[in-house]
Design a protein around this motif. Structure first.
Motif, PDB file in Angstrom:
ATOM      1  N   VAL A  12       0.844  -1.182   0.000  1.00  0.00           N
ATOM      2  CA  VAL A  12       0.000   0.000   0.000  1.00  0.00           C
ATOM      3  C   VAL A  12       0.879   1.231   0.000  1.00  0.00           C
ATOM      4  N   GLN A  13       0.342   2.325  -0.509  1.00  0.00           N
ATOM      5  CA  GLN A  13       1.092   3.574  -0.490  1.00  0.00           C
ATOM      6  C   GLN A  13       0.928   4.264   0.862  1.00  0.00           C
ATOM      7  N   LEU A  18      -4.864  -0.801   5.726  1.00  0.00           N
ATOM      8  CA  LEU A  18      -4.978  -2.248   5.587  1.00  0.00           C
ATOM      9  C   LEU A  18      -5.634  -2.794   6.845  1.00  0.00           C
ATOM     10  N   ARG A  19      -6.311  -3.926   6.712  1.00  0.00           N
ATOM     11  CA  ARG A  19      -6.827  -4.628   7.882  1.00  0.00           C
ATOM     12  C   ARG A  19      -6.281  -6.049   7.895  1.00  0.00           C
ATOM     13  N   LEU A  20      -5.560  -6.349   8.945  1.00  0.00           N
ATOM     14  CA  LEU A  20      -5.033  -7.697   9.136  1.00  0.00           C
ATOM     15  C   LEU A  20      -6.016  -8.522   9.953  1.00  0.00           C
ATOM     16  N   ASN A  85      -3.529   5.426   7.929  1.00  0.00           N
ATOM     17  CA  ASN A  85      -2.445   6.389   7.766  1.00  0.00           C
ATOM     18  C   ASN A  85      -1.086   5.694   7.846  1.00  0.00           C
ATOM     19  N   LEU A  86      -0.937   4.662   7.063  1.00  0.00           N
ATOM     20  CA  LEU A  86       0.281   3.857   7.103  1.00  0.00           C
ATOM     21  C   LEU A  86       1.483   4.656   6.629  1.00  0.00           C
ATOM     22  N   LYS A  87       2.634   4.355   7.236  1.00  0.00           N
ATOM     23  CA  LYS A  87       3.882   5.017   6.926  1.00  0.00           C
ATOM     24  C   LYS A  87       4.895   3.977   6.444  1.00  0.00           C
ATOM     25  N   PRO A  88       5.891   4.393   5.678  1.00  0.00           N
ATOM     26  CA  PRO A  88       6.902   3.427   5.235  1.00  0.00           C
ATOM     27  C   PRO A  88       7.546   2.664   6.392  1.00  0.00           C
ATOM     28  N   VAL A 121       3.590  -6.699   5.348  1.00  0.00           N
ATOM     29  CA  VAL A 121       3.017  -5.391   4.985  1.00  0.00           C
ATOM     30  C   VAL A 121       4.131  -4.529   4.428  1.00  0.00           C
ATOM     31  N   THR A 122       3.897  -3.972   3.256  1.00  0.00           N
ATOM     32  CA  THR A 122       4.880  -3.091   2.621  1.00  0.00           C
ATOM     33  C   THR A 122       4.208  -1.765   2.314  1.00  0.00           C
ATOM     34  N   VAL A 123       4.784  -0.695   2.841  1.00  0.00           N
ATOM     35  CA  VAL A 123       4.239   0.647   2.630  1.00  0.00           C
ATOM     36  C   VAL A 123       5.263   1.452   1.839  1.00  0.00           C
ATOM     37  N   SER A 124       4.855   1.921   0.695  1.00  0.00           N
ATOM     38  CA  SER A 124       5.763   2.693  -0.159  1.00  0.00           C
ATOM     39  C   SER A 124       5.486   4.185  -0.028  1.00  0.00           C
ATOM     40  N   SER A 125       6.545   4.954  -0.185  1.00  0.00           N
ATOM     41  CA  SER A 125       6.412   6.412  -0.039  1.00  0.00           C
ATOM     42  C   SER A 125       6.002   7.052  -1.337  1.00  0.00           C
TER      43      SER A 125
END
Length: 125
Positions: A12-13, A18-20, A85-88, A121-125
């Protein structure tokens, strides 16, 4: 032996959500502490959140307070982690876990003794 199975991870960006989910193979009593941890390759596993379903108490790491929500659906025997509000820096493998002693709950890792296989979980900037 109870088994825990996580799902819901993905890419996700930054700013996304996301919901785990974590489903147990057997019913886990609500007097058991349940939690989520995460681990980055080469680093120690760190706590994210935990909950004591019996009374609804929840505990959060400072880094996720106000962004993540832990909850449990007793009827479905499933634990959730809603991440907003996910962060890298949230990128990691996320593990769900169960406490070893009924009635004992909190954030320290020694509280927990049963672990799932993890979901990335991978968060891209």
């Amino acid at each position: 032996q109870v088994q825990l199975l996580e799902s819901g991870g993905g890419s996700v960006q930054a700013g996304g959500s996301l919901r785990l989910s974590c489903t147990a193979s057997e019913y886990i009593p609500d007097t058991s502490c349940l939690g989520w941890f995460r681990q980055v390759d080469g680093k120690d596993r760190e706590v994210v959140a935990s909950t004591y379903p019996y009374n609804g108490d929840t505990y959060y790491a400072d880094s996720v307070k106000g962004r993540f929500t832990i909850s449990r659906d007793n009827a479905k025997n499933t634990l959730y982690l809603e991440m907003n509000n996910l962060k890298p820096e949230d990128s990691a493998v996320y593990y769900c876990t169960r406490g070893r002693k009924p009635g004992h709950c909190g954030l320290p890792i020694y509280i927990f003794d049963l672990w799932g296989q993890g979901t990335r979980v991978t968060v891209s900037s």
